[in-house]
Every structure is written in C-alpha cells, then in structure tokens.
Design an enzyme around this catalytic site. Structure first.
Site, PDB file in Angstrom:
ATOM      1  N   LYS A  59       0.841  -1.204   0.000  1.00 21.39           N
ATOM      2  CA  LYS A  59       0.000   0.000   0.000  1.00 21.39           C
ATOM      3  C   LYS A  59       0.872   1.249   0.000  1.00 21.39           C
ATOM      4  CE  LYS A  59      -3.787  -2.508   1.930  1.00 21.39           C
ATOM      5  NZ  LYS A  59      -4.356  -3.199   3.054  1.00 21.39           N
ATOM      6  N   GLN A  68      -5.446  -2.134   9.008  1.00 22.33           N
ATOM      7  CA  GLN A  68      -5.012  -3.392   8.389  1.00 22.33           C
ATOM      8  C   GLN A  68      -5.517  -4.576   9.230  1.00 22.33           C
ATOM      9  OE1 GLN A  68      -3.221  -3.702   5.378  1.00 22.33           O
ATOM     10  NE2 GLN A  68      -3.785  -5.844   5.684  1.00 22.33           N
ATOM     11  N   ASP A  80     -11.692   1.385   2.761  1.00 20.97           N
ATOM     12  CA  ASP A  80     -11.931  -0.063   2.667  1.00 20.97           C
ATOM     13  C   ASP A  80     -13.415  -0.362   2.467  1.00 20.97           C
ATOM     14  OD1 ASP A  80      -9.707  -1.631   2.588  1.00 20.97           O
ATOM     15  OD2 ASP A  80      -9.501  -1.847   4.760  1.00 20.97           O
TER      16      ASP A  80
END
Ligand code: NAD
Length: 282
Positions: free
Chosen positions: A48, A92, A115
């Site tokens: 990322k 995460q 997300d």
C-alpha cells in the site's frame, strides 16, 4: 481462453488516475493503522505504501503495539477523522482478538472509509448510492468492464460471503442487473451451483476448490483466493491448468484480482477526497 490480466489493467488504470491527480491541486493523503506484528500484514502495508508513493500521496503508517487498548485506537481514529491532510483511513486486518474490529472500523468517518467496511458504506452500496466500496469487489468490476464483459442478465455465482469480498460483490453485481447466487461453507452440492455460472467468482482461500468438472463450458472465472503452497508459490482457489482449458476468460493468481485491489485503494483514496470536498462537512 483469454487471460484477465490484472497487471496490465492496473498499469493503465493507474496512468489514468495519475492524469486526474495532475489536475488536483491538493495532495491526497492515506493513513494505514497496523496493530501488532502479523508478518503478512507488514507485506500488505508495504504494498500500500508503494502504491501511495508511486501516486505521490502523503502516506502515514501508524504502527501500534499488540497490547494497545480499544480506547487508544478509537481516539487515534477520531484524530485522523479530523485531520485535513488525511483523505483515507484504513485499519489493516487482522487485528488482535481483544479489539472489536467492527467497532473500530465503524469509527472511521464514512467519507474516509477507503476499505468500504463501515455500516454506512455497506448500506449505501446496497441502496445503490455512489459511495466508497471495498477494493477487491470494485477491482473485479473494473476488470470485467475493461474487457468489455457485460454483467447485466448474466448468472453470477459467488463462492464466499465475507463482508470484504462476497457480500459487497453480490451487491455490485445485483446493482448492475446480474442474477446472483451466493454460496458458502454451508452450501450443499457446491458444484450444482458453480456449473450454472456464466461468471464464477471464487473467494474462499482453499486451493483447488474449483476444478474443471465444476465449471461450464466458456464460463468467465474470477479467482480471488490467495493460498501459499509448501514450495512458497502462490495459487488461487481454482485449478488454473484444467479450468483454463474450459473457460472463456480467467484471472491468474498472482497477477489477477490482487493487482486490481491495489489500484482500487489508490482510486478510492482519490475518490474519498473528491466526495469529502463535495460534502465539505469535515
Ligand atoms: P473469509 O475467510 O472471510 O471468507 C471465506 C468464505 O469462504 C466464507 O464466506 C466461507 O463461508 C466460504 N467457504 C469456506 N469454505 C468453503 C467451502 N468449502 N465451500 C464454499 N465456501 C466456503 O475470506 P475473505 O477475506 O473473503 O478471503 C477469501 C480469499 O480471498 C482468501 O484466500 C484471501 O486471501 C483472498 N483475498 C484476496 C484478495 C485479493 O486482492 N486478491 C482480497 C481479499 C481476500
């Protein structure tokens, strides 16, 4: 059989995104919160970071200790929600068991939820409103669109019903007028369903779950699974060698959906900035 080449599509899509970014005066910012020392998470966070650096984004990697309290994580998210340099926030996964992942994800403001996992964004997706959608299902839709594969009217079978992949993909496909069937660990006679699919998406995490006998002639196969074999190589959930002989299109693993997921995070972060500007309530 034609390969649905995630690497190629990602490259082109990133180039298009860079052109949009060139016209954007302010820098785009992404914050990634990593909790604990899960080695796979470190690999994903590095990916990322690389993507963010390539796009010229401001990237904030916040590492928290395994024993951090829920209050500390929530208060960090509150700060990032208020931080004008940050357009996208993600936590995460997986996170340590003593933390409530739903509560933590839902603390992220929905306009920074890159997300797409907050209840608000999940609901907006179901109601077919423009919103931030989880990156992997979005990447699948982008890949199909790139190859000119029409979804409307198709029988789409999705194996796997996670909040991250299967469920949001079912909503995206339904919103585009596909007829969607969702299968999961309790589905009996899985093959009966998969054999009906014009488009078969497999997101389970079990190598060789789907073999040649489980797919129909000329089907379009999207393999989301990522499995590490004993020799260290990666493979998907679909037996690529035999199924690719029968399919009309298929994604490779690696080099398929995973590539698209990385692109979509870059795109979602840019989109988050644009949505926030439009709403300008933060
Ligand atoms: P998950 O563990 O949350 O969900 C797995 C799903 O598979 C569940 O819904 C379960 O009901 C179903 N399932 C389990 N066994 C089954 C069986 N025998 N038959 C039918 N269904 C079964 O996983 P997830 O987060 O959705 O990820 C699934 C896979 O996709 C994993 O391999 C993961 O690494 C991979 N993944 C890849 C990407 C990418 O970018 N390529 C992104 C996310 C996840």
């Amino acid at each position: 059989m034609e390969l649905l080449d995630g690497r190629k599509v990602k490259k082109e899509k990133l180039q298009q995104l860079r052109e949009k970014l060139n016209r954007c005066e302010e820098q785009v910012g992404l914050a990634v919160i990593q909790i604990g020392e899960d080695p796979a998470s470190s690999v994903y966070v590095r990916q990322k970071e690389k993507m963010a650096n390539d796009l010229g984004y401001y990237f904030k990697h916040i590492k928290l200790a395994e024993n951090v309290t829920e209050e500390e994580v929530l208060s960090l998210i509150d700060q990032l929600n208020e931080d004008n340099l940050i357009d996208g926030i993600l936590v995460q996964m997986p996170i340590p068991k003593h933390l409530d992942s739903k509560k933590i994800q839902n603390r992220i403001h929905y306009l920074k939820d890159v997300d797409g996992l907050t209840d608000i964004n999940a609901g907006r997706l179901i109601h077919n409103q423009d919103t931030l959608v989880p990156c992997t299902p979005m990447g699948i839709m982008t890949l199909l669109e790139y190859y000119g594969i029409e979804v409307s009217g198709k029988n789409v079978v999705i194996v796997g019903r996670s909040d991250l992949v299967g469920k949001p993909l079912a909503a995206l496909m339904t919103n585009q007028d596909a007829t969607v069937t969702i299968c999961h660990s309790k589905t009996k006679n899985l093959s009966t369903y998969t054999k009906q699919a014009d488009i078969l998406v497999v997101a389970v995490g079990k190598s060789n779950l789907i073999r040649e006998k489980d797919v129909k002639e000329e089907a379009i196969i999207i393999d989301v699974g990522i499995n590490r074999l004993e020799d260290g190589k990666l493979c998907g959930d679909v037996d690529f060698e035999s199924v690719s002989r029968k399919a009309s299109y298929i994604t490779p693993v690696p080099g398929g959906v995973g590539q698209m997921t990385v692109y979509e995070l870059g795109n979602n972060t840019y989109k988050a900035k644009m949505l926030r500007k439009k709403n300008s309530n933060l």
